[in-house]
Design an enzyme around this catalytic site. Sequence first.
Site, PDB file in Angstrom:
ATOM      1  N   CYS A   1      -8.022  -1.447   8.047  1.00 38.60           N
ATOM      2  CA  CYS A   1      -6.629  -1.452   7.595  1.00 38.60           C
ATOM      3  C   CYS A   1      -6.135  -0.052   7.255  1.00 38.60           C
ATOM      4  O   CYS A   1      -5.039   0.337   7.660  1.00 38.60           O
ATOM      5  CB  CYS A   1      -6.465  -2.394   6.404  1.00 38.60           C
ATOM      6  SG  CYS A   1      -6.669  -4.118   6.896  1.00 38.60           S
TER       7      CYS A   1
ATOM      8  N   HIS B   1      -1.340  -5.405   2.212  1.00 36.53           N
ATOM      9  CA  HIS B   1      -2.522  -6.255   2.149  1.00 36.53           C
ATOM     10  C   HIS B   1      -2.146  -7.584   1.501  1.00 36.53           C
ATOM     11  O   HIS B   1      -1.394  -7.613   0.523  1.00 36.53           O
ATOM     12  CB  HIS B   1      -3.630  -5.591   1.317  1.00 36.53           C
ATOM     13  CG  HIS B   1      -4.636  -4.841   2.133  1.00 36.53           C
ATOM     14  ND1 HIS B   1      -4.910  -3.503   1.946  1.00 36.53           N
ATOM     15  CD2 HIS B   1      -5.475  -5.262   3.123  1.00 36.53           C
ATOM     16  CE1 HIS B   1      -5.854  -3.133   2.799  1.00 36.53           C
ATOM     17  NE2 HIS B   1      -6.214  -4.177   3.525  1.00 36.53           N
TER      18      HIS B   1
ATOM     19  N   GLU C   1       0.839  -1.203   0.000  1.00 34.32           N
ATOM     20  CA  GLU C   1       0.000   0.000   0.000  1.00 34.32           C
ATOM     21  C   GLU C   1       0.872   1.249   0.000  1.00 34.32           C
ATOM     22  O   GLU C   1       1.827   1.352   0.754  1.00 34.32           O
ATOM     23  CB  GLU C   1      -0.921   0.007   1.227  1.00 34.32           C
ATOM     24  CG  GLU C   1      -1.922  -1.133   1.259  1.00 34.32           C
ATOM     25  CD  GLU C   1      -2.949  -1.079   0.124  1.00 34.32           C
ATOM     26  OE1 GLU C   1      -3.015  -0.053  -0.578  1.00 34.32           O
ATOM     27  OE2 GLU C   1      -3.675  -2.081  -0.059  1.00 34.32           O
TER      28      GLU C   1
ATOM     29  N   ARG D   1     -18.064  -0.096   5.665  1.00 33.73           N
ATOM     30  CA  ARG D   1     -19.152  -0.781   4.943  1.00 33.73           C
ATOM     31  C   ARG D   1     -19.821  -1.818   5.839  1.00 33.73           C
ATOM     32  O   ARG D   1     -20.978  -2.150   5.678  1.00 33.73           O
ATOM     33  CB  ARG D   1     -18.579  -1.440   3.678  1.00 33.73           C
ATOM     34  CG  ARG D   1     -19.597  -2.075   2.757  1.00 33.73           C
ATOM     35  CD  ARG D   1     -18.926  -2.685   1.530  1.00 33.73           C
ATOM     36  NE  ARG D   1     -17.831  -3.599   1.846  1.00 33.73           N
ATOM     37  CZ  ARG D   1     -18.005  -4.851   2.296  1.00 33.73           C
ATOM     38  NH1 ARG D   1     -19.201  -5.345   2.488  1.00 33.73           N
ATOM     39  NH2 ARG D   1     -16.951  -5.609   2.543  1.00 33.73           N
TER      40      ARG D   1
HETATM   41  N1  PCA Z   1      -8.719  -6.457   6.472  1.00 44.44           N
HETATM   42  C1  PCA Z   1      -9.747  -5.444   6.618  1.00 44.44           C
HETATM   43  C2  PCA Z   1      -9.957  -5.305   8.105  1.00 44.44           C
HETATM   44  C3  PCA Z   1      -9.140  -6.346   8.759  1.00 44.44           C
HETATM   45  C4  PCA Z   1      -8.365  -6.973   7.682  1.00 44.44           C
HETATM   46  O1  PCA Z   1      -7.531  -7.868   7.817  1.00 44.44           O
HETATM   47  C5  PCA Z   1      -9.371  -4.153   5.910  1.00 44.44           C
HETATM   48  O2  PCA Z   1      -8.737  -4.228   4.842  1.00 44.44           O
HETATM   49  O3  PCA Z   1      -9.693  -3.081   6.402  1.00 44.44           O
END
Ligand code: PCA
Length: 215
Positions: free
Chosen positions: A143, A167, A80, A90
Site C-alpha cells: 500500500c 486504508h 493516509e 514483512r
Molecule cells: N493491504 C496491504 C497490502 C494489500 C492491502 O490491501 C498493505 O497495507 O500494504
Amino acid sequence: MNKVLVTGIEPFDGDAVNPSWQVAQALAGEQIAGAEIAVLELPCVLGQANLQLIAAIEALQPLAVICLGLAGGRAEISLERVAINLIDARIPDNAGKQPIDVPVVAGGPAGYFSTLPVKAAVQQLRRQGIPAGVSYTAGTYNCNHIFYGLRHYLETQHARVRGGFVHIPYSHTLAAAHPGKPSMALATMVEAVRTIVQVTLTVEEDARFGDGAVH
Ligand code: PCA
C-alpha cells in the site's frame, strides 16, 4: 464525463477477499459531484501495482485518484497523510518476492504528502457517524508503495491531479476469519469512500484542526 479513479487491491496473505476491492467495485459507475467513478483492482505485487496504476491514469486522465487498501487490525477509516520511499516487506507479495530496505523509486525524495483534503474528509466522516482518522504511516509494504508511486507520478507528471491513499479495516466477514480484530460493515465503508470522493472534488482547502499523533 470527468472521472475519478478509485482502486482496490487483490487478496493477500491468505485472505479469501480484500474488502478494498469490494468497496471500489461497489462504487463503479456512480456519479459524484459531476464525475464518474472508474475502478481498478491492483495486484498485491510490488513493482507491478504501480505500473498498472500509472497506465490506468494515463488512459483515464482522472480528476483525482483515491487508492484503497486493507489495514487489518485498524478500527477506523484511515486517511493516509504520508508516503515514504521505502519497501520493507514483512511477508512475500503475491509473486513470492520480499524486498527488504529498497526504495520505491530509486533517487526519489524520502516522502510525499497526500494531496487529498484528509482532515476535511475525516471531519465529514465523523459528522456522518463513521469512525475515521488521519494516519501518519501507510506501512512499508504494497500500500505504501502504491501510494508513493502514485504521488511521485502525479507530482512529476500531473501536479494538479489530487491523489492519496485510504486504508480500511476488516469487513465483518473477513474479521470472522481473524477473531478479536475490529471490523466495519462493507456498506459503511462504501459510504465512507463516497464521502471521501465528494470532499476531494468539492473542498479545495483542507480543514485545520489538531488530529496528529503524539506517538
Ligand atoms: N493491504 C496491504 C497490502 C494489500 C492491502 O490491501 C498493505 O497495507 O500494504
